[in-house]
Write a protein that holds these residues in place. Sequence first.
Motif, short mmCIF file in Angstrom:
data_model
loop_
_atom_site.label_atom_id
_atom_site.label_comp_id
_atom_site.label_asym_id
_atom_site.label_seq_id
_atom_site.Cartn_x
_atom_site.Cartn_y
_atom_site.Cartn_z
N ILE A 17 -1.46 -1.14 4.32
CA ILE A 17 -2.82 -2.22 4.38
C ILE A 17 -3.71 -1.81 5.62
CG2 ILE A 17 -3.55 -4.66 4.95
CD1 ILE A 17 -0.41 -5.21 4.14
N ARG A 18 -5.04 -1.72 4.75
CA ARG A 18 -6.21 -1.11 5.63
C ARG A 18 -6.75 -1.82 6.33
NH1 ARG A 18 -8.21 3.61 1.73
NH2 ARG A 18 -6.36 4.42 1.78
N GLU A 19 -6.31 -1.18 7.85
CA GLU A 19 -7.36 -2.03 8.42
C GLU A 19 -8.75 -1.67 9.63
OE1 GLU A 19 -6.01 -4.88 11.50
OE2 GLU A 19 -3.94 -4.08 10.75
N PRO A 20 -9.39 -1.98 9.74
CA PRO A 20 -10.11 -3.00 9.78
C PRO A 20 -10.62 -4.06 8.11
CG PRO A 20 -12.22 -1.82 10.06
CD PRO A 20 -11.36 -1.23 9.36
N PHE A 21 -10.44 -4.95 8.19
CA PHE A 21 -10.65 -5.77 6.88
C PHE A 21 -11.97 -5.68 6.37
CE2 PHE A 21 -6.84 -8.48 9.15
CZ PHE A 21 -5.85 -6.99 8.99
N HIS A 22 -11.58 -6.19 5.20
CA HIS A 22 -13.39 -6.04 5.25
C HIS A 22 -13.97 -7.46 5.33
CE1 HIS A 22 -13.47 -2.29 2.86
NE2 HIS A 22 -12.15 -2.91 2.04
N THR A 23 -13.33 -8.80 5.21
CA THR A 23 -13.49 -9.99 5.37
C THR A 23 -12.37 -10.38 6.36
OG1 THR A 23 -14.47 -10.32 4.04
CG2 THR A 23 -14.17 -12.53 5.30
N TYR A 24 -13.00 -11.02 7.58
CA TYR A 24 -11.71 -12.16 7.92
C TYR A 24 -12.41 -13.36 8.37
CZ TYR A 24 -8.57 -13.72 11.10
OH TYR A 24 -7.21 -13.96 11.64
N LEU A 25 -11.69 -14.31 7.70
CA LEU A 25 -12.54 -15.67 8.54
C LEU A 25 -11.20 -16.54 8.69
CD1 LEU A 25 -15.59 -16.12 5.76
CD2 LEU A 25 -15.87 -15.59 7.89
N GLU A 26 -11.56 -17.47 9.46
CA GLU A 26 -10.10 -18.22 10.26
C GLU A 26 -10.97 -20.28 10.12
OE1 GLU A 26 -7.63 -18.61 13.58
OE2 GLU A 26 -7.85 -15.86 13.18
N ALA A 27 -10.54 -20.78 9.77
CA ALA A 27 -10.90 -22.34 9.78
C ALA A 27 -10.11 -23.14 9.60
CB ALA A 27 -11.69 -23.05 8.49
N GLY A 28 -9.20 -23.29 11.04
CA GLY A 28 -8.88 -24.52 11.77
C GLY A 28 -6.70 -23.71 10.78
N ASP A 29 -5.90 -24.33 10.49
CA ASP A 29 -4.84 -23.23 9.47
C ASP A 29 -4.91 -22.39 8.39
OD1 ASP A 29 -3.89 -23.42 12.34
OD2 ASP A 29 -2.88 -25.79 11.12
N GLU A 30 -5.75 -22.23 7.46
CA GLU A 30 -6.14 -21.20 6.69
C GLU A 30 -7.14 -20.72 7.25
OE1 GLU A 30 -5.75 -22.55 3.43
OE2 GLU A 30 -5.09 -24.28 4.39
N VAL A 31 -6.73 -19.29 6.68
CA VAL A 31 -7.25 -17.88 7.44
C VAL A 31 -8.03 -17.21 5.41
CG1 VAL A 31 -6.74 -15.22 7.66
CG2 VAL A 31 -5.79 -18.03 9.11
N VAL A 32 -8.84 -16.03 5.57
CA VAL A 32 -9.10 -16.11 4.42
C VAL A 32 -9.29 -14.02 5.08
CG1 VAL A 32 -11.20 -15.59 2.88
CG2 VAL A 32 -10.55 -17.77 3.72
N ILE A 33 -8.73 -13.43 4.07
CA ILE A 33 -8.74 -11.90 4.42
C ILE A 33 -8.99 -11.60 3.40
CG2 ILE A 33 -7.38 -9.92 5.56
CD1 ILE A 33 -5.47 -11.72 6.80
N GLU A 34 -9.88 -10.48 2.92
CA GLU A 34 -10.45 -9.02 2.19
C GLU A 34 -10.37 -7.90 2.56
OE1 GLU A 34 -13.84 -7.71 -0.86
OE2 GLU A 34 -14.35 -8.87 1.00
N TYR A 35 -8.88 -7.65 1.53
CA TYR A 35 -8.65 -6.21 2.25
C TYR A 35 -8.29 -4.61 0.74
CZ TYR A 35 -3.87 -8.49 1.58
OH TYR A 35 -2.86 -8.92 0.73
N ASP A 36 -8.09 -3.45 1.50
CA ASP A 36 -7.61 -2.67 0.74
C ASP A 36 -5.93 -2.43 0.94
OD1 ASP A 36 -10.50 -2.98 -0.21
OD2 ASP A 36 -10.54 -1.02 1.04
N ILE A 37 -4.69 -2.02 -0.25
CA ILE A 37 -4.35 -1.95 -0.09
C ILE A 37 -3.69 -0.24 -0.72
CG2 ILE A 37 -3.15 -3.81 -1.68
CD1 ILE A 37 -0.98 -3.36 -0.52
N LEU A 38 -2.90 0.46 -0.03
CA LEU A 38 -2.66 1.67 -0.80
C LEU A 38 -1.41 1.43 -1.93
CD1 LEU A 38 -3.27 4.58 -1.54
CD2 LEU A 38 -2.16 4.77 0.76
N ILE A 39 -1.00 1.77 -2.61
CA ILE A 39 0.01 1.72 -3.02
C ILE A 39 0.74 3.17 -3.97
CG2 ILE A 39 2.08 0.45 -4.12
CD1 ILE A 39 0.57 -1.45 -3.87
N ARG A 40 1.79 3.13 -3.04
CA ARG A 40 2.10 4.81 -3.96
C ARG A 40 3.47 5.28 -4.77
NH1 ARG A 40 -0.17 9.99 -3.09
NH2 ARG A 40 -0.90 8.79 -1.05
N GLY A 41 3.72 5.09 -5.57
CA GLY A 41 5.21 4.53 -6.64
C GLY A 41 6.16 5.78 -6.00
#
Length: 141
Positions: free
Chosen positions: A73-97
Amino acid sequence: MNATLRYRDFFHGVFTWISGLSDAGNHGTLDEIHRFWAADGRIITCGQVKAAGIEELREHFGIYPRQYEEVEIREPFHTYLEAGDEVVIEYDILIRGRRHEGAADEGDTGRREFRVIAIFSVTDGRISEMRQIPGVRAGDA
């Protein structure tokens, strides 16, 4: 604007933990699930409940060492927002089987990358719900 980011380090830990699950030699890692997830935690993907409760979450994450050679899971995240106990994260994930019996060709074990938008609800310091929408990134194999 000086926003307080209560959960940023927590989610860095969550995603580091998830990325480490594919390492088959990482014994006991799955037992750390209680550190990040509430006993009644849920994962909802594209409107469908994929796991509800700690045992289903354990099953969900338990496939990682068997099925995936690599999860990042790649960091830095594209988007990271917090509103109280809700968190929105937009990120890229790389998977190799992993190569396994019945894999027809490299397409079954190849690299896939997804862009994910996830909304997390945090209760008492643990994830109580993750609502996510993944999408294949254009141009990836």
